[in-house]
Write an enzyme that holds these catalytic residues in place. Structure first.
Site, PDB file in Angstrom:
ATOM      1  N   ASN A   1       0.839  -1.216   0.000  1.00  0.00           N
ATOM      2  CA  ASN A   1       0.000   0.000   0.000  1.00  0.00           C
ATOM      3  C   ASN A   1       0.868   1.258   0.000  1.00  0.00           C
ATOM      4  O   ASN A   1       0.530   2.238  -0.661  1.00  0.00           O
ATOM      5  CB  ASN A   1      -0.963  -0.002   1.195  1.00  0.00           C
TER       6      ASN A   1
ATOM      7  N   HIS B   1      -8.545  -0.781   5.588  1.00  0.00           N
ATOM      8  CA  HIS B   1      -8.920  -2.092   6.133  1.00  0.00           C
ATOM      9  C   HIS B   1      -9.422  -2.971   4.989  1.00  0.00           C
ATOM     10  O   HIS B   1     -10.227  -2.511   4.179  1.00  0.00           O
ATOM     11  CB  HIS B   1      -9.998  -1.935   7.216  1.00  0.00           C
TER      12      HIS B   1
HETATM   13  C1  GAR Z   1      -3.249  -4.754   3.794  1.00  0.00           C
HETATM   14  O1  GAR Z   1      -4.087  -5.705   3.204  1.00  0.00           O
HETATM   15  C2  GAR Z   1      -4.031  -3.880   4.745  1.00  0.00           C
HETATM   16  O2  GAR Z   1      -5.338  -3.612   4.313  1.00  0.00           O
HETATM   17  C3  GAR Z   1      -4.047  -4.743   5.974  1.00  0.00           C
HETATM   18  O3  GAR Z   1      -2.733  -5.261   6.042  1.00  0.00           O
HETATM   19  C4  GAR Z   1      -2.223  -5.417   4.712  1.00  0.00           C
HETATM   20  C5  GAR Z   1      -0.868  -4.754   4.629  1.00  0.00           C
HETATM   21  O4  GAR Z   1      -0.249  -5.002   3.377  1.00  0.00           O
HETATM   22  N1  GAR Z   1      -4.411  -3.996   7.151  1.00  0.00           N
HETATM   23  C6  GAR Z   1      -5.172  -4.494   8.120  1.00  0.00           C
HETATM   24  O5  GAR Z   1      -5.568  -5.639   8.134  1.00  0.00           O
HETATM   25  C7  GAR Z   1      -5.504  -3.498   9.221  1.00  0.00           C
HETATM   26  N2  GAR Z   1      -6.529  -4.019  10.087  1.00  0.00           N
HETATM   27  P1  GAR Z   1       0.956  -4.103   2.850  1.00  0.00           P
HETATM   28  O6  GAR Z   1       2.008  -4.029   3.961  1.00  0.00           O
HETATM   29  O7  GAR Z   1       1.465  -4.858   1.650  1.00  0.00           O
HETATM   30  O8  GAR Z   1       0.422  -2.743   2.497  1.00  0.00           O
END
Ligand code: GAR
Length: 203
Positions: A14, A110
């Site tokens: 992200n 989320h």
């Molecule tokens: C993402 O899918 C985000 O939406 C989730 O963690 C992942 C991080 O991925 N967040 C949650 O679950 C918050 N409750 P990334 O490090 O590749 O961005």
């Protein structure tokens, strides 16, 4: 120019989507000025460094108490002087003092359509495991402002994603990222930086 501090814990896809959207001009009038991770091994730190963005690690393991960690996290955030704090896969509970000090200036992504599959214990792959176990046909992602609860703050943007018959938690997580998260989070920052209403075109 909106100064954005991004808080991360893991891979940082992200964060990468935000940086790419800034580079390509999809996010205007905003700049990631710092990245903070609670995890020294997070690949997100490498992503920040390859963009010449200062990255700081504040790990709970380095502090004797939760209060000491919370104080250090808040001090680090303050030193970054953010206009906006973006939680991009940050899996640590935000201290109440930080929420009070930066009210309406913290957003979170989320990986579900809140109020489904959210709250304490729902993070990362667990969210998609729960969605498949319940048998929903539509899931998605949500960007919301952060308040004192877990995933309870006002919703800013949501995007739906179809669940397929043969999905595993991993394939569903990937599709929710590609189709929803990596689109929504940059869009939310652009909306805030340019004070536009949801979906309104730039003038
Ligand atoms: C993402 O899918 C985000 O939406 C989730 O963690 C992942 C991080 O991925 N967040 C949650 O679950 C918050 N409750 P990334 O490090 O590749 O961005």
């Amino acid at each position: 120019m909106l100064r954005v501090t991004v808080l991360v814990s893991g891979g940082g896809t992200n964060l990468q989507a935000i940086l790419d959207a800034m580079d390509s001009g999809k996010i205007r009038n905003a700049q990631v000025t710092s990245v903070i991770s609670n995890n020294a091994g997070a690949y997100a730190i490498e992503r920040a460094k390859s963009h010449q963005i200062p990255a700081f690690v504040v790990s709970p393991k380095a502090y004797e108490t939760r209060e000491a960690f919370n104080d250090a996290l808040l001090e680090t955030v303050r030193a970054c002087r953010p206009d906006l704090i973006v939680l991009a896969g940050f899996l640590v509970k935000i201290p109440e003092a930080m929420i009070a000090e930066f009210r309406n200036r913290i957003i979170n992504i989320h990986p579900s359509l809140i109020p489904s599959f959210c709250g304490v214990g729902y993070y990362g792959l667990k969210v998609h495991e729960a969605a498949l176990a319940r048998g929903v046909k539509i899931t998605g992602a949500t960007v919301h402002f952060v308040d004192e609860g877990t995933d309870t703050g006002p919703i800013l943007l949501q995007k739906a994603v179809e669940v397929r018959e043969d999905d595993t938690p991993e394939t569903l997580q990937r599709r929710v990222m590609e189709e929803a998260e990596w689109v929504l989070l940059p869009q939310a920052i652009d909306v805030i930086a340019n004070q536009r209403r949801n979906g309104e075109d730039a003038k």
